[in-house]
Design an enzyme around this catalytic site. Sequence first.
Site, short mmCIF file in Angstrom:
data_model
loop_
_atom_site.label_atom_id
_atom_site.label_comp_id
_atom_site.label_asym_id
_atom_site.label_seq_id
_atom_site.Cartn_x
_atom_site.Cartn_y
_atom_site.Cartn_z
N SER A 1 -48.58 20.00 -13.69
CA SER A 1 -47.33 19.37 -13.24
C SER A 1 -47.58 18.13 -12.39
O SER A 1 -46.86 17.15 -12.48
CB SER A 1 -46.51 20.36 -12.41
OG SER A 1 -46.16 21.47 -13.20
N GLU B 1 -52.05 26.23 -0.28
CA GLU B 1 -51.96 24.81 0.09
C GLU B 1 -52.60 24.51 1.44
O GLU B 1 -53.17 23.45 1.65
CB GLU B 1 -50.50 24.36 0.11
CG GLU B 1 -49.79 24.44 -1.25
CD GLU B 1 -49.36 25.85 -1.63
OE1 GLU B 1 -49.39 26.75 -0.75
OE2 GLU B 1 -49.00 26.07 -2.80
N PHE C 1 -44.50 21.85 -0.74
CA PHE C 1 -45.63 22.68 -0.29
C PHE C 1 -46.70 21.84 0.42
O PHE C 1 -47.26 22.26 1.44
CB PHE C 1 -46.24 23.43 -1.47
CG PHE C 1 -45.22 24.18 -2.29
CD1 PHE C 1 -44.32 25.03 -1.67
CD2 PHE C 1 -45.14 24.01 -3.66
CE1 PHE C 1 -43.36 25.72 -2.42
CE2 PHE C 1 -44.19 24.69 -4.41
CZ PHE C 1 -43.30 25.55 -3.80
N HIS D 1 -42.89 15.96 -7.57
CA HIS D 1 -41.67 16.77 -7.55
C HIS D 1 -40.94 16.66 -6.21
O HIS D 1 -40.46 17.65 -5.65
CB HIS D 1 -41.99 18.23 -7.86
CG HIS D 1 -42.44 18.44 -9.28
ND1 HIS D 1 -43.57 17.84 -9.79
CD2 HIS D 1 -41.90 19.16 -10.30
CE1 HIS D 1 -43.71 18.19 -11.06
NE2 HIS D 1 -42.71 18.98 -11.40
N ASP E 1 -35.17 24.02 -10.83
CA ASP E 1 -35.85 24.93 -9.90
C ASP E 1 -35.05 25.14 -8.61
O ASP E 1 -35.22 26.15 -7.92
CB ASP E 1 -37.25 24.42 -9.56
CG ASP E 1 -38.27 24.82 -10.62
OD1 ASP E 1 -37.91 25.59 -11.54
OD2 ASP E 1 -39.43 24.36 -10.54
N ARG F 1 -40.76 13.74 -10.44
CA ARG F 1 -40.90 14.45 -11.71
C ARG F 1 -40.37 13.65 -12.90
O ARG F 1 -41.04 13.56 -13.93
CB ARG F 1 -40.17 15.79 -11.61
CG ARG F 1 -40.25 16.58 -12.89
CD ARG F 1 -39.48 17.88 -12.80
NE ARG F 1 -39.61 18.61 -14.05
CZ ARG F 1 -38.61 19.26 -14.64
NH1 ARG F 1 -37.43 19.33 -14.08
NH2 ARG F 1 -38.81 19.87 -15.78
#
Lengths: 314, 273
Positions: A34, A55, A80, A106, A114, A164
Amino acid sequence: MKKVATREAYGEALLELGRENPDVVVLDADLAKSTKTFDFGKHFPERFFDMGIAEQNMIGTAAGLAAAGKIPFCSSFAIFATGRAFEQVRNSVAYPHLNVKIAASHAGVTVGEDGGSHQSVEDIALMRVLPGMTVFVPADAVETRAAVRAAAGMNGPVYIRLGRPGVPVLHEQSLDFKPGRAIKLRDGGDAAIFATGIMVSMALEAAEILTGEGIGVRVLDMHTIKPLDEAAVLQAAKETGAIVTAEEHSIIGGLGGAVAETVCASHPVPVYRVGLSDVFGESGKPAELLERFGLTPARLVTAVQEVLKQKAAL
Amino acid sequence: MATQEEITRLEEKARQLRRHIIRMTGAAGSGHPGGSLSAADIVAALYFHFLCLDPARPDWPDRDRFVLSKGHAAPVLYAALAERGYFPVDELLTLRRLGSRLQGHPDMKHLPGVEMSTGSLGQGLAAANGMALAGRLDGRDYRVYALLGDGEIQEGMIWEAAMAAAHYKLDHVTAFLDHNGFQIDGPTRQVMSPEPVADKWRAFGWDVQVIDGHDMAAILQAVEKARAVTGRPQMIVAETVKGKGCSFMENQVGWHGVAPKPDEVERALAELA
C-alpha cells in the site's frame, strides 16, 4: 490531466535513490504494497526491513540505523507512523535530530472506505510541532519525487505526507523545488489561497472560477509546511489582504494554523482556513468524502468570497 | 578466562563508578542513584573490559556500541564515559545543571560517547537493533550492547524489539536485564509483574543466561559466552540489588529517584572507600 498517486511516485523515487545511494534503507510495517515500498524491497532485499505490525519499533530501529550512518525511510499509513509512534518519533528521532525520513501514505480522508480510524487529519500538526522536523506535503507526483530526493539529501528528520488516490500531475519535470520555498502557481491581487497536497489543484480550479467573476486570486503551492515560507505568506498578506488556506487535514495545527500564526505575528489580515473543522473522518468513497468535508473547488470559491467580505468590513 | 588480577581491577572500577554516582547525584540534588548503583558492575565490565572504543574518535565507525535503554541510570554511564576519557571527570559534578552536557537523561547530541538519547523507557533496544543491522549491512564486526531495566520491560515496544532482534538473527546484540526487582511505585512483582523474565526472553528466541549481576567473574564469563552465540541475540538476566554498595539504599524503593543529602553522601562514600 494525467493522475498519479503521490504514494506511487514515492515508490518510484525510492527505487531511484536505492540505485544511487547504498546507504538508503527502507522500513515498513506490513503495508509495503500500500505504501509502495514493496518494489524497493524486491530490488534491494538486503536493505529492506519489514518490521511487521509494530510501528514504534520501526521508528526506533530506524533511529539506530541512522545513528550508524544509514538513511532510513520509514513507511506506514500516516495515522500509525505519526500517531501510534509519535513518542518514538519525538524522543528517538527528533530529540537527537537523527537522519530518519518518515514517508507516510494514506493521509487524510481520501483513504476512503476504511473510515475515520484510518484517516489521519492531525499528522501535519503532530510533526510540525517537533523542533527540527521538516514537513513536506507534495501536491503531485513530480513534487513527490523532488521532496523524496530533497529529504535524502538533507541531514535530519523529515516527514513526507503522501496520499492514496491519484491526483493531477501539475508540475513539469523541470520543477525547481526548494525546501521551504512556496511555489506561486498563479498571481492575483484580491486574495491568496495557500494550498497543500491534493488541495493545490482544487485551488487552481477555484481561482479560475473566481477570475471569471473578476476576482484575482494568487495560488501558492505549499509543499513545505515546515520550515514555512513566511516571506511568501507575509507578502501575500500585504499585497492581497485576504488569505485562504486549504488542506486535507484539521484546520487546527496544520497549514492553516501555521499561516495564521505567521500572519498574526507580523501583518494581521483575515485568514479563512479550509479543512476539517475539528472532526474525524468517516467511511465513504474519496470523492464523496471530499464533498462531505468541504474539500472542493466550490468550497474554496465561497471561502474566498467570505474572506473578501471580512477584508471589506475592516 | 579473566585473571584474578583483572577481576580485582574491574571490581575497583565498579566501586569508582559507584563513588561517582553518589557524588554526582548528591551534587545535583536529584537523579536516580538506585538503578545506577545496581548496574555499576555490568557497566564497569563493558567499559573497562569488553567495549572496543576510541574516546578520541567518538564517531569511529567500527566501535562497539552501548545503549543505556534504562536512560535514568545516566549517572553510571556518565561515570564510565568520564573514566574512559570522553570528558573530564570534574564535569560529572555538573549533572542536571542548566547548560550542562550531562542532561538528566543521556543526550547523544551534546555528549560524546553517548550512542543514543534515551530516557523514555522501552526505546533503546530498538535503536540497538538498528545499529546492529547497519553494522551487518556495512560488513563491520562491531557488537551492540544494551542495558534494560526490569520495570522498563513492561513497555510493549521492548517486546516488539525482542521479536525483531530474533527475527533478523541479530547475534551481535547482547542485552542485559538489570533485574533489581524495583520500580518507582514498588516491587515490580507487585506493580506489574514481568516474571518469569528468563522464560519470556527464551520464548522470544533469545539465548538467555541468568547470573549474579554483582559477581564480576560471572559477568565476564557470561559476556564471553554470549559473544560466541551465533544466529540469535543474547539476553543476560543479571540478578542485582537496587542501590548496591550503599547499605542504606539497598533494596529500598525510595532510593529510585532521590538523591543523597550531604551526610548520606559521606556515609555512602565511606562504605565505598
